[in-house]
Design a protein around this motif. Structure first.
Motif, short mmCIF file in Angstrom:
data_model
loop_
_atom_site.label_atom_id
_atom_site.label_comp_id
_atom_site.label_asym_id
_atom_site.label_seq_id
_atom_site.Cartn_x
_atom_site.Cartn_y
_atom_site.Cartn_z
N GLY A 161 43.79 -21.35 -33.97
CA GLY A 161 44.76 -21.93 -33.04
C GLY A 161 44.47 -21.61 -31.59
N ARG A 162 43.33 -20.98 -31.30
CA ARG A 162 42.99 -20.64 -29.93
C ARG A 162 42.74 -21.90 -29.11
N VAL A 163 43.26 -21.90 -27.88
CA VAL A 163 43.17 -23.06 -26.99
C VAL A 163 42.51 -22.63 -25.68
N LEU A 164 41.62 -23.48 -25.15
CA LEU A 164 41.01 -23.18 -23.86
C LEU A 164 42.09 -23.14 -22.78
N PRO A 165 42.14 -22.09 -21.96
CA PRO A 165 43.21 -21.95 -20.97
C PRO A 165 43.28 -23.10 -19.98
N VAL A 166 42.14 -23.62 -19.54
CA VAL A 166 42.12 -24.67 -18.52
C VAL A 166 42.18 -26.06 -19.15
N ARG A 167 41.27 -26.32 -20.09
CA ARG A 167 41.20 -27.65 -20.70
C ARG A 167 42.31 -27.87 -21.72
N ARG A 168 42.86 -26.77 -22.28
CA ARG A 168 43.95 -26.84 -23.26
C ARG A 168 43.56 -27.67 -24.47
N THR A 169 42.38 -27.41 -24.97
CA THR A 169 41.91 -28.02 -26.21
C THR A 169 41.62 -26.92 -27.22
N PRO A 170 41.81 -27.18 -28.53
CA PRO A 170 41.63 -26.15 -29.56
C PRO A 170 40.15 -25.89 -29.82
N TRP A 171 39.54 -25.03 -29.01
CA TRP A 171 38.09 -24.91 -28.98
C TRP A 171 37.49 -24.31 -30.25
N VAL A 172 38.16 -23.35 -30.86
CA VAL A 172 37.62 -22.76 -32.09
C VAL A 172 37.59 -23.81 -33.20
N ALA A 173 38.66 -24.56 -33.33
CA ALA A 173 38.72 -25.60 -34.36
C ALA A 173 37.67 -26.68 -34.11
N ILE A 174 37.45 -27.04 -32.86
CA ILE A 174 36.46 -28.07 -32.54
C ILE A 174 35.06 -27.59 -32.89
N VAL A 175 34.72 -26.37 -32.52
CA VAL A 175 33.39 -25.83 -32.82
C VAL A 175 33.17 -25.74 -34.33
N PHE A 176 34.18 -25.26 -35.04
CA PHE A 176 34.05 -25.10 -36.50
C PHE A 176 33.84 -26.45 -37.19
N THR A 177 34.69 -27.44 -36.90
CA THR A 177 34.57 -28.74 -37.56
C THR A 177 33.26 -29.43 -37.20
N ALA A 181 31.56 -33.42 -29.93
CA ALA A 181 32.17 -32.10 -29.69
C ALA A 181 32.40 -31.87 -28.20
N LEU A 182 31.44 -32.28 -27.38
CA LEU A 182 31.58 -32.09 -25.93
C LEU A 182 32.75 -32.90 -25.38
N VAL A 183 32.88 -34.15 -25.84
CA VAL A 183 34.00 -34.99 -25.39
C VAL A 183 35.32 -34.38 -25.85
N ASN A 184 35.34 -33.91 -27.09
CA ASN A 184 36.55 -33.31 -27.65
C ASN A 184 36.94 -32.04 -26.91
N LEU A 185 35.95 -31.23 -26.56
CA LEU A 185 36.21 -30.00 -25.81
C LEU A 185 36.68 -30.28 -24.40
N ARG A 186 36.20 -31.36 -23.83
CA ARG A 186 36.53 -31.70 -22.45
C ARG A 186 38.03 -31.86 -22.28
N GLY A 187 38.69 -32.45 -23.26
CA GLY A 187 40.14 -32.55 -23.17
C GLY A 187 40.67 -33.79 -23.85
N VAL A 188 41.93 -33.75 -24.27
CA VAL A 188 42.53 -34.88 -24.96
C VAL A 188 42.66 -36.08 -24.04
N THR A 189 42.90 -35.84 -22.75
CA THR A 189 42.99 -36.98 -21.83
C THR A 189 41.68 -37.74 -21.78
N GLU A 190 40.56 -37.00 -21.63
CA GLU A 190 39.26 -37.64 -21.59
C GLU A 190 38.94 -38.32 -22.93
N SER A 191 39.31 -37.67 -24.04
CA SER A 191 39.06 -38.25 -25.35
C SER A 191 39.85 -39.53 -25.53
N LEU A 192 41.10 -39.54 -25.04
CA LEU A 192 41.92 -40.74 -25.19
C LEU A 192 41.45 -41.86 -24.27
N ILE A 193 40.94 -41.51 -23.10
CA ILE A 193 40.36 -42.55 -22.22
C ILE A 193 39.16 -43.18 -22.92
#
Length: 459
Positions: A330-346, A149-161
């Motif tokens: 569908g809420r997205v973190l303003p800075v990281r631009r990751t779907p934080w509500v969906a990530i926390v829920f899943t 969850a932490l990696v996913n919240l960090r951002g798609v770029t970090e997740s893809l790396i």
């Protein structure tokens, strides 16, 4: 085959909500597809497949690849036609225009991603981890999901790396297994006769179909990539090659690994291990450090889990943007631009699963649900041929979705010898989906879903 005209698909007017970030090109997409398929299935499930089919382990993997390849053509056409997140839910919504049916399909897909990641979390604490340390399995699984969850919240770029690094590692592990098999053949080791041995307890045909239904779980994952469409550059252009090539590469690797496993290790030994490839290395290359291969296997399983959790969260995000579920998802973190509500829920759902459910049995049920979803997608692509879009996209040969639908529904049927418990658990999961549907109607109301609605453009 390409259909349509040039240009981009229509999009919804912009709002104040930030959107997902486009970071994936053709190379990252190819690695994403490969990394999402490889992992938990081949590293942990191949032993169970061997226990069902016998020594001819390569046969169900080859058949499962053929069925997956048929369905992949439908996904390629649809993601090119509608390059947005939500995948099967979006296609079902557009094809059948039934909010209830759309919701249930999306619910089944989301469950598959979360359950697959939960299975990976449990696999991490199995034989592979035991080469390092003995730790309570439940604790390891929960901590593992929290880290994802932490990696996913960090951002798609970090997740893809992370995906690129872990994909290279897991590919290395499987190439090591294949190299061990080649070396064994050249040295006259192994038992080639096992490659044509079938479990005759319930008949050869039933053994193959049952094993194929199980092996199919190892080949799912390619469909997860369509939920990353809004984070790809020119998805209509890069998806056909990326998805089909990635699936072909993984299918070839799976068959070669299955051949090596059966050649070197007795079927009973494979069936009794939750780290079957560790047994291949142990027998085929006694001098190879097992702790190193265990580390590689853990990386592979971790990669599968990360990709599945990314898929599940993006699917919820896409559903919220299509107004299938409350917009809060569908809420997205303003800075990281990751779907934080969906990530926390899943992530919370995954923790509940690893804490309370028999993952091995639920994995088979998830495969069952996904096969039904794939059958629906194959039908949807034919229905949506009547709907034109204003940009060029891939068009699958009509025979592909037709054969895909028939084979998927056949593999999901009791004719394959699936345990009755899997259908029972599927019924329970769908009943839970009904509860969510009722809550959704109470919150969202009865406003119809616009199947022609698009998503906002993303950077």
């Amino acid at each position: 085959m390409v259909n349509g005209t040039s240009g981009e698909s229509p999009v919804r007017p912009a709002s104040d909500e930030p959107t997902l970030k486009r970071v994936m090109g053709p190379r990252l997409l190819l690695l994403f597809v490969i990394g999402n398929i490889l992992g938990t299935g081949i590293y942990a499930v191949s032993g169970r497949v061997a226990g069902v089919v016998g020594g001819a382990l390569w046969v169900p993997f080859l058949i499962a690849f053929g069925i997956a390849f048929l369905t992949a053509f439908s996904y390629v056409e649809l993601v090119g036609k509608y390059p947005r997140a939500a995948g099967a839910a979006l296609y079902t919504n557009r094809a059948f225009r039934s909010p209830f049916f759309t919701f249930m399909i999306a619910f089944a897909v989301m469950c598959s991603g979360i359950t697959s990641a939960s299975s990976a979390a449990r696999a991490v604490s199995g034989d592979y981890l035991q080469e390092f340390v003995t730790v309570p399995a439940l604790l390891v699984a929960i901590v593992f999901i929290a880290l994802l969850a932490l990696v996913n919240l960090r951002g798609v770029t970090e997740s893809l790396i992370a995906n690129v690094v872990l994909t290279v590692i897991e590919l290395l592990g499987l190439l090591i297994v294949i190299a061990i098999g080649v070396g064994a053949v050249l040295n006259g080791a192994g038992d080639p006769s096992r490659l044509l041995e079938f479990n005759a307890e319930h008949g050869t045909l039933l053994a193959v179909t049952s094993a194929t239904a199980l092996a199919f779980f190892a080949l799912v994952g390619f469909e997860d990539s369509v939920n990353m469409a809004e984070e790809c550059h020119e998805p209509s252009k890069i998806f056909p090659r990326g998805l089909l090539l990635g699936l072909s590469i993984t299918g070839l690797i799976y068959v070669l690994v299955a051949l090596t496993s059966s050649l070197l290790v007795e079927t009973d030994v494979l069936a009794g291990s939750d780290g079957p490839l560790l047994e291949v290395v142990r027998i085929g290359a006694p001098g190879f450090p097992l702790i190193l291969f265990s580390a590689i296997a853990i990386c592979a399983v971790s990669n599968s889990a990360l990709m599945n959790m990314m898929m599940a969260s993006r699917l919820l995000y896409g559903m919220a943007r299509e107004r299938i579920i409350p917009r809060q998802f569908g809420r997205v973190l303003p800075v990281r631009r990751t779907p934080w509500v969906a990530i926390v829920f899943t992530s919370m759902v995954a923790v509940v699963l690893v804490s309370t459910v028999d993952i091995a049995l639920l994995g088979g049920t998830t495969s069952l649900l996904l096969l039904v979803v794939f059958g629906v997608v194959n039908i949807a692509v034919l229905v949506l041929r009547r709907e034109e879009v204003d940009h060029r996209h891939f068009r699958a040969p009509t025979a592909m979705p037709v054969l895909g639908a028939v084979t998927c529904f056949l593999l999901a049927s009791p004719l394959t010898g699936r345990p009755a418990e899997e259908y029972g658990i599927a019924g329970i999961l769908l009943a839970i989906g009904l509860v969510f549907w009722a809550l959704n109607r109470m919150i969202v109301g009865r406003a119809p879903i616009d199947p022609a609605a698009g998503s906002r453009p993303v950077d």
